[in-house]
Design an enzyme around this catalytic site. Structure first.
Site, PDB file in Angstrom:
ATOM      1  CE  LYS A 216      -3.070  -9.502  -2.050  1.00  0.00           C
ATOM      2  NZ  LYS A 216      -3.608  -8.234  -1.461  1.00  0.00           N
ATOM      3  N   PRO A 217      -3.516  -6.104  -5.505  1.00  0.00           N
ATOM      4  CG  PRO A 217      -4.953  -4.327  -6.003  1.00  0.00           C
ATOM      5  CD  PRO A 217      -4.674  -5.772  -6.342  1.00  0.00           C
TER       6      PRO A 217
ATOM      7  CD  GLU B  85      10.094  -5.785  -7.510  1.00  0.00           C
ATOM      8  OE1 GLU B  85       9.061  -6.344  -7.894  1.00  0.00           O
ATOM      9  OE2 GLU B  85      10.120  -4.939  -6.588  1.00  0.00           O
TER      10      GLU B  85
ATOM     11  CB  CYS C 176      11.035  -1.461   2.453  1.00  0.00           C
ATOM     12  SG  CYS C 176      11.171  -1.156   0.679  1.00  0.00           S
TER      13      CYS C 176
ATOM     14  CB  SER D  43       5.640  -7.898   6.319  1.00  0.00           C
ATOM     15  OG  SER D  43       4.807  -9.051   6.251  1.00  0.00           O
TER      16      SER D  43
ATOM     17  CD  GLU E 299      10.360  -2.126   7.188  1.00  0.00           C
ATOM     18  OE1 GLU E 299      10.830  -1.672   6.133  1.00  0.00           O
ATOM     19  OE2 GLU E 299       9.703  -3.185   7.234  1.00  0.00           O
TER      20      GLU E 299
ATOM     21  CB  SER F 287      14.236   4.126  -5.158  1.00  0.00           C
ATOM     22  OG  SER F 287      14.106   3.503  -3.902  1.00  0.00           O
TER      23      SER F 287
ATOM     24  NE  ARG G 108      10.134  -2.100  -7.312  1.00  0.00           N
ATOM     25  CZ  ARG G 108      10.631  -1.721  -6.134  1.00  0.00           C
ATOM     26  NH1 ARG G 108      11.424  -0.644  -6.065  1.00  0.00           N
ATOM     27  NH2 ARG G 108      10.334  -2.370  -5.040  1.00  0.00           N
TER      28      ARG G 108
ATOM     29  CD  GLU H 271      11.175  -4.270  -1.538  1.00  0.00           C
ATOM     30  OE1 GLU H 271      11.678  -4.273  -0.380  1.00  0.00           O
ATOM     31  OE2 GLU H 271      10.275  -3.517  -1.878  1.00  0.00           O
ATOM     32  CG  LEU H 272      10.711 -10.312   1.763  1.00  0.00           C
ATOM     33  CD1 LEU H 272      11.208 -11.598   2.406  1.00  0.00           C
ATOM     34  CD2 LEU H 272       9.219 -10.392   1.478  1.00  0.00           C
TER      35      LEU H 272
ATOM     36  CD1 TRP I 132      -0.176  -1.401   3.210  1.00  0.00           C
ATOM     37  CD2 TRP I 132       0.536   0.716   3.301  1.00  0.00           C
ATOM     38  NE1 TRP I 132       0.564  -1.255   4.363  1.00  0.00           N
ATOM     39  CE2 TRP I 132       1.016   0.035   4.441  1.00  0.00           C
ATOM     40  CE3 TRP I 132       0.852   2.061   3.155  1.00  0.00           C
ATOM     41  CZ2 TRP I 132       1.801   0.645   5.416  1.00  0.00           C
ATOM     42  CZ3 TRP I 132       1.643   2.684   4.109  1.00  0.00           C
ATOM     43  CH2 TRP I 132       2.106   1.980   5.228  1.00  0.00           C
ATOM     44  CG  ASN I 133       5.017   1.134   0.935  1.00  0.00           C
ATOM     45  OD1 ASN I 133       4.654   0.318   0.091  1.00  0.00           O
ATOM     46  ND2 ASN I 133       6.236   1.131   1.433  1.00  0.00           N
TER      47      ASN I 133
END
Length: 483
Positions: A179-180, A463, A289, A234, A386, A446, A164, A255-256, A155-156
């Site tokens: 799936k968003p 990515e 993240c 997460s 985090e 990024s 991406r 990508e955690l 969501w962020n």
């Protein structure tokens, strides 16, 4: 500019058609600035997921045969359309996740650049030719799409993370079920509409918005027809998804989480370091993240750095992202704000001093003020977790070895930041950090042209960059005897 744009899709996108959930269910999309419901969207169930998977599987053979130039042109058109609709897309993001409009516009540009980058990569997929050691056999090495993919986005950064993942999948010739996150479905639906308008064939991209992630995703991963999972989220959920992928050996990109160290040496240019800290900490209200999580500052400059950072953080304007002049919007929801509150309270109980912020304001919405803590006990929970909020926790170190040891003392390894004017130290420390990415005298790493990803429990794969399309391609080797 407030409210949602007219005509914004709110239904599932399956096989090129906008449709309601099979059972008629809907889920609410909240405005984190008020806590009120913005709208409702279709809430997919297992039957909808299977229908979306069917559409992706049917479309895969023809899409894989589609010319690379044709795939490239679709992405290029989508890139231009996203930029043309910057204001509308920014309004959608601000409404559903809270970031200020100026920052949302920046994300639109960032998302569009992934579409442009992978439009260029689509026509640069290379194979090979060679003679095997026996001298009699020729090796033809080709690349082919991995097949239907399940893409799960957070969501962020709802628009950029969709772009991406979709960009390289389209470029490689893969079909998709996206799936968003349930908090931010609107940005993904808007992007799907743009890609359809740009000429993406029916069934190549299917979007299932849902509050029932387990019911929707697990059958797809265990069913044997999805051949690739790309997940951003997460570490805890990532571990669960990896287990579900094991039965059918689904290829994965993960990508955690992160726990980024921000290391400031005593020879650093503090103007540069403080500017970079504002970017690394406050981008997206700290809900990233890549956000600087642990500020490790060498003792001779720790006090000055903390004071200067506190002055900058304290000057930021907090409020609804739609309001002019606002720098910091709300956090995503009540649970996200409660987590930040609990982490700050724990640090203060352990002796941390609050230089600025540190208390939740009254009123509606999920706001939390920019906060700077000093004298933070290394055992505080926010040094191990985090934060995902606008909190800078500062600790002091004495020498390089201590800085590196403490920076690496975490299960995560996504990104680190190093500030020093000595080139040899920058390279030496940067190479010693256990992180997939390191910013040297910069708070922003990024970039669509660079490989994004981490080590240890921060994930698998990359990515962006040239590596991004590789995650969606397989090698195929043909042996041809020469008579």
């Amino acid at each position: 500019m407030t409210g949602l744009p007219n005509g914004l899709p709110r239904r599932l996108f399956i096989g090129g058609t906008w449709t309601d959930a099979a059972d008629g269910a809907t889920l609410p999309v909240d405005d984190p600035a008020t806590g009120e419901i913005l709208c409702r969207v279709a809430d997919a169930g297992p039957k909808d997921a299977r229908t979306a998977e069917d559409a992706a599987v049917r479309a895969q053979p023809e899409w894989a045969r589609t010319a690379a130039r044709a795939r490239s042109e679709i992405l290029r058109r989508a890139h231009e359309m996203v930029l043309d609709r910057t204001d509308d897309l920014a309004r959608v993001m601000t409404a559903e996740m809270g970031k200020p409009l100026a920052e949302a516009r920046g994300e639109v540009a960032y998302a569009a650049e992934f579409l442009r980058w992978f439009s260029e990569e689509a026509v640069r997929v290379e194979g090979g030719y060679g003679t095997l050691p026996d001298g009699r056999t020729r090796m033809l090495l080709g690349r082919r799409p991995v097949g239907p993919c399940l893409l799960i986005t957070p969501w962020n950064f709802p628009l950029a993370m969709g772009a991406r993942k979709i960009g390289p999948a389209v470029a490689a010739g893969c079909t998709m079920v996206l799936k968003p996150a349930p908090q931010t479905p609107l940005s993904s639906l808007a992007l799907a509409a743009i890609l359809q308008e740009a000429g993406l064939p029916d069934g190549v991209l299917n979007v299932v918005t849902t509050s029932r992630a387990g019911e929707v995703c697990e059958p797809l991963l265990r069913g044997g027809r999805i051949r690739k999972l790309s997940f951003t989220g997460s570490t805890e959920v990532g571990r669960l998804l990896l287990a579900q992928c094991a039965d059918t050996v689904v290829r994965t990109s993960m990508e955690l989480g992160g726990n980024a160290p921000f290391v400031v040496f005593d020879d650093a240019d503090l103007d540069v370091a403080v500017d970079a800290a504002m970017v690394a900490k406050m981008r997206n209200m700290g809900e990233a993240c890549t956000a600087a999580n642990r500020f490790l500052v060498q003792r001779p400059v720790a006090g000055e750095f903390a004071d200067r950072l506190a002055a900058r953080m304290g000057a930021l304007v907090v409020g609804p992202g739609t309001r002019d002049g606002v720098d910091v919007g709300p956090l995503i929801d009540a649970a996200g704000r409660s987590k930040v509150e609990e982490l700050v309270a724990d640090a203060v109980e352990r002796g941390a001093r609050v230089l600025v912020g540190g208390s939740t304001p009254d009123g509606p919405g999920y706001f939390y003020p920019p906060t700077v803590l000093t004298d933070v006990d290394p055992g505080s929970r926010l040094m191990e977790t985090e934060i995902f909020g606008p909190v800078a926790a500062i600790c002091v170190f004495d020498d390089e070895d201590e800085a590196v040891r403490r920076a690496n003392d975490t299960p995560w390894g996504l990104v680190g930041y190093v500030f020093t004017e000595a080139l040899h130290r920058a390279l030496r420390v940067g190479e010693r950090l256990e992180a997939g990415m390191v910013g040297i005298n910069t708070g922003l790493v990024s970039n669509p042209a660079a490989p994004f990803g981490g080590v240890k429990q921060s994930g698998l794969g990359r990515e962006g960059g040239r590596a991004g399309i590789e995650e969606f391609l397989e090698y195929q080797y043909l042996a041809v005897p020469v008579r």
